[in-house]
Design an enzyme around this catalytic site. Structure first.
Site, PDB file in Angstrom:
ATOM      1  N   ASP A 171      -6.351  -4.853  40.057  1.00 36.52           N
ATOM      2  CA  ASP A 171      -6.211  -3.900  38.961  1.00 36.52           C
ATOM      3  C   ASP A 171      -7.351  -4.184  37.993  1.00 36.52           C
ATOM      4  O   ASP A 171      -7.357  -5.223  37.333  1.00 36.52           O
ATOM      5  CB  ASP A 171      -4.862  -4.051  38.250  1.00 36.52           C
ATOM      6  CG  ASP A 171      -4.618  -2.956  37.204  1.00 36.52           C
ATOM      7  OD1 ASP A 171      -5.605  -2.506  36.591  1.00 36.52           O
ATOM      8  OD2 ASP A 171      -3.463  -2.563  37.008  1.00 36.52           O
ATOM      9  N   ALA A 231       3.076   5.683  45.792  1.00 37.60           N
ATOM     10  CA  ALA A 231       2.432   6.086  44.549  1.00 37.60           C
ATOM     11  C   ALA A 231       2.183   7.593  44.537  1.00 37.60           C
ATOM     12  O   ALA A 231       2.988   8.362  44.017  1.00 37.60           O
ATOM     13  CB  ALA A 231       1.131   5.301  44.358  1.00 37.60           C
ATOM     14  N   ARG A 232       1.067   8.002  45.116  1.00 35.06           N
ATOM     15  CA  ARG A 232       0.715   9.417  45.177  1.00 35.06           C
ATOM     16  C   ARG A 232      -0.029   9.696  46.474  1.00 35.06           C
ATOM     17  O   ARG A 232      -0.806   8.871  46.961  1.00 35.06           O
ATOM     18  CB  ARG A 232      -0.180   9.817  43.988  1.00 35.06           C
ATOM     19  CG  ARG A 232       0.537   9.894  42.643  1.00 35.06           C
ATOM     20  CD  ARG A 232       1.515  11.062  42.591  1.00 35.06           C
ATOM     21  NE  ARG A 232       2.112  11.218  41.273  1.00 35.06           N
ATOM     22  CZ  ARG A 232       3.247  10.634  40.886  1.00 35.06           C
ATOM     23  NH1 ARG A 232       3.883   9.834  41.735  1.00 35.06           N
ATOM     24  NH2 ARG A 232       3.726  10.848  39.688  1.00 35.06           N
ATOM     25  N   ASP A 256       5.987   7.357  51.334  1.00 34.91           N
ATOM     26  CA  ASP A 256       6.950   8.221  50.652  1.00 34.91           C
ATOM     27  C   ASP A 256       6.261   9.436  50.053  1.00 34.91           C
ATOM     28  O   ASP A 256       6.922  10.360  49.594  1.00 34.91           O
ATOM     29  CB  ASP A 256       7.655   7.429  49.540  1.00 34.91           C
ATOM     30  CG  ASP A 256       8.764   8.204  48.864  1.00 34.91           C
ATOM     31  OD1 ASP A 256       9.622   8.760  49.581  1.00 34.91           O
ATOM     32  OD2 ASP A 256       8.777   8.269  47.608  1.00 34.91           O
ATOM     33  N   GLU A 261       2.606  18.121  49.980  1.00 33.28           N
ATOM     34  CA  GLU A 261       4.058  17.965  50.091  1.00 33.28           C
ATOM     35  C   GLU A 261       4.744  19.323  50.007  1.00 33.28           C
ATOM     36  O   GLU A 261       4.443  20.109  49.115  1.00 33.28           O
ATOM     37  CB  GLU A 261       4.574  17.030  48.998  1.00 33.28           C
ATOM     38  CG  GLU A 261       4.050  15.607  49.167  1.00 33.28           C
ATOM     39  CD  GLU A 261       4.615  14.643  48.140  1.00 33.28           C
ATOM     40  OE1 GLU A 261       5.316  15.085  47.203  1.00 33.28           O
ATOM     41  OE2 GLU A 261       4.358  13.439  48.278  1.00 33.28           O
ATOM     42  N   HIS A 280       9.474  11.675  49.580  1.00 34.16           N
ATOM     43  CA  HIS A 280       9.235  11.469  48.144  1.00 34.16           C
ATOM     44  C   HIS A 280      10.551  11.127  47.423  1.00 34.16           C
ATOM     45  O   HIS A 280      11.017  11.843  46.535  1.00 34.16           O
ATOM     46  CB  HIS A 280       8.599  12.697  47.506  1.00 34.16           C
ATOM     47  CG  HIS A 280       7.793  12.353  46.282  1.00 34.16           C
ATOM     48  ND1 HIS A 280       6.632  13.002  45.942  1.00 34.16           N
ATOM     49  CD2 HIS A 280       7.975  11.418  45.321  1.00 34.16           C
ATOM     50  CE1 HIS A 280       6.138  12.498  44.821  1.00 34.16           C
ATOM     51  NE2 HIS A 280       6.948  11.536  44.431  1.00 34.16           N
ATOM     52  N   ALA A 283      12.172   8.331  42.975  1.00 35.18           N
ATOM     53  CA  ALA A 283      13.065   8.364  41.811  1.00 35.18           C
ATOM     54  C   ALA A 283      14.485   8.779  42.167  1.00 35.18           C
ATOM     55  O   ALA A 283      15.316   8.970  41.284  1.00 35.18           O
ATOM     56  CB  ALA A 283      12.505   9.329  40.758  1.00 35.18           C
TER      57      ALA A 283
END
Length: 530
Positions: A171, A231-232, A256, A261, A280, A283
């Site tokens: 990071d 993540a994305r 995921d 999508e 996805h 959440a």
């Protein structure tokens, strides 16, 4: 009496909090059509939504009493935030409500991938008993690479540490001390790719991370590495990954999220039996849905009782005159802030502190908005979570970035000159800009005169001021089919140090950037996108 409208299904725990707001009426009306919502929204002071209700500018035009919109989740794509801001409506979300859900899913996918659990389950349900076919691998003692140490990445690292794994992390905006606190070793991206048995991704999707894991990065990974992405979509080159799995270079992937999508039927990751794929679900836990509902209900309660929201995604309303006057400076400040961070990251440093200096006649302008916009620009390239004018100071403080604003009476060249001085681990840099009418311009970089529209793709070089360098860079770009939209060169004096900013129609490749860096006389070269 204040009235709250709940137009999407949210947890009853959140609705109960809303009902406890003193002297407040709460109405739950689900499945409203746009015209139906528009017809009644003028009666309400607050609106609670998830993703189903589309809060458009047309609907907001009828929201004469609305003070706050609460989105029970992270994204606010279904809300016209700009229109809400113009009308003085605070928009809030719940950026932390699903942190644990996403982190736990990443860990679950890693475990499922290592032990081939979904494949074994499907085999047994098909009436087979294939124990030898589903021999897995233990994660004890393995090295887990965590790309991105935001809230979710940190949570994943902490949980994986309990499995007695070795954690390495990449990071560019994290500190070694911060990584040590969660038991991780901060390394370069290449080192992480070379050392990791499992790689889990937790960064935002932006210009810096789009396609950051492609064929070149996969080539330096360990044979048999496994890759997890919660993540994305778009961060990993899916075609390159599928090819590496088919060749045996990569042992499998757990995804995921996807670049499109829902993923199309011919997405190569879907057809590979080694993979674990989910739609996805990051959440999608009962607890996360409760947490986000409680979070936005508390914020609605606070605002309706005259206090501040904790996770506003926009600023409190300004008058239309103030908006018109300050907007170009807010844009300029945000772009200069982003330029600072990208320039610092390009040489391996991070922003430690900044000073926003208002030179000249800024009287009457809401300068705090300009300073916050600077912070927003600086923080956005660093973080996966949304950064805005409201939460930027809090996020900067959490990252240990100090800031201040100062005022000078005049500028010798401009009526108003915005100067942003940043301190990094390698020294100081000052970038200055001004506004001509409504047009923002960057006019100085470290004392070098330039004239740059702060938008689009750029190549920024520092070089020795000697004949031929500018031509060689231009020729190299032209030979590679890169169209130059503009070029600005500033220098201290003839034959000394110079800076060049080349505007390009598209972001150049890493290979072409490397060629520019090897040109004689070039000291540094990097790409910037604003």
């Amino acid at each position: 009496m204040p009235k709250v409208l709940v137009s999407d299904p949210i947890s009853e725990a959140g609705i109960e909090i809303l009902r406890k707001i003193p002297n407040t009426q709460v109405d739950v009306k689900l499945g409203l059509k746009p015209d139906e919502l528009k017809a009644i929204i003028g009666d309400y002071d607050a609106l609670a939504v998830r993703s189903e209700t589309k809060v458009t500018a047309d609907i907001l035009a009828s929201a004469s009493k609305l003070q706050i919109i609460g989105r029970a989740g992270v994204g606010v794509d279904n809300i016209d935030v700009n229109a809400a801001t113009q009308r003085g409506v605070v928009v809030v979300n719940s950026p932390e409500g699903n942190t644990l859900a996403a982190a736990e899913l990443a860990v679950a996918l890693l475990l499922a991938l290592s032990r081939k659990i979904p494949q074994a389950d499907a085999s047994l349900r098909a009436g087979k008993w294939e124990r030898k076919k589903f021999v897995g691998t233990e994660i004890y003692g393995k090295t887990v690479g965590v790309i991105g140490l935001g809230k979710i990445g940190r949570s994943v690292a902490q949980r994986m540490k309990s499995f007695e794994t070795n954690i390495v992390a990449f990071d560019p905006f994290a500190t070694e001390e911060g990584a040590r606190r969660i038991g991780a070793e901060l390394v370069t991206l290449d080192a992480l790719l070379e050392r990791s048995d499992f790689i889990t991704i937790h960064v935002p999707l932006n210009n810096a991370t789009r396609g950051m894991i492609g064929a070149a990065q996969i080539a330096i990974m360990k044979d048999g590495v496994r890759i997890i992405n919660c993540a994305r979509g778009g961060i990993v080159d899916e075609a390159a990954l599928a090819e590496a799995i088919q060749s045996g270079k990569v042992g499998g992937a757990a995804f995921d999220v996807f670049s499109k999508e829902p993923p199309e039927a011919d997405n190569p990751l879907l057809s590979l039996s080694q993979n674990v794929i989910t739609p996805h679900l990051g959440a999608s836990t009962e607890e996360a849905q409760v947490n986000v509902a409680i979070d936005i209900a508390i914020q609605i309660s606070e605002v309706l009782q005259g206090r501040s929201a904790s996770s506003a995604v926009n600023l409190p309303a300004l008058t239309s005159e103030e908006v018109a006057r300050v907007s170009p400076y807010v844009f300029l400040a945000k772009q200069i802030g982003s330029l600072h961070t990208q320039l610092a990251a390009g040489v391996g440093t991070t922003v430690q502190s900044l000073e926003v200096i208002f030179n000249g006649d800024f009287a009457g302008l809401p300068t705090e908005s300009i300073t916050r916009a600077t912070l927003q620009g600086i923080m956005t390239p660093m973080l996966q979570d949304p950064v805005n004018l409201v939460n930027a100071p809090v996020l900067a403080e959490a990252r240990g970035i100090s800031y201040k604003q100062t005022f000078a009476k005049s500028s010798p060249e401009h009526t108003c000159l915005l100067s942003i001085r940043v301190t990094t681990s390698s020294g100081e840099r000052t970038i200055c800009g001004t506004v001509y009418g409504q047009d923002a311009r960057i006019v100085h970089i470290d004392g070098h005169h330039v004239d740059i529209i702060p938008n689009g793709h750029m190549v920024v070089t520092q070089h020795n001021d000697r004949p031929g360098i500018i031509g060689k860079v231009g020729t190299l770009l032209g030979d590679n089919g890169v169209n130059i939209g503009g070029m600005h060169v500033g220098r201290e004096a003839v034959g000394t140090h110079a800076i060049m900013v080349i505007m390009t129609d598209e972001n150049i490749s890493a290979d072409l950037l490397g060629q520019i860096r090897t040109l004689p006389g070039i000291e540094t070269a990097q790409t910037i996108t604003l």
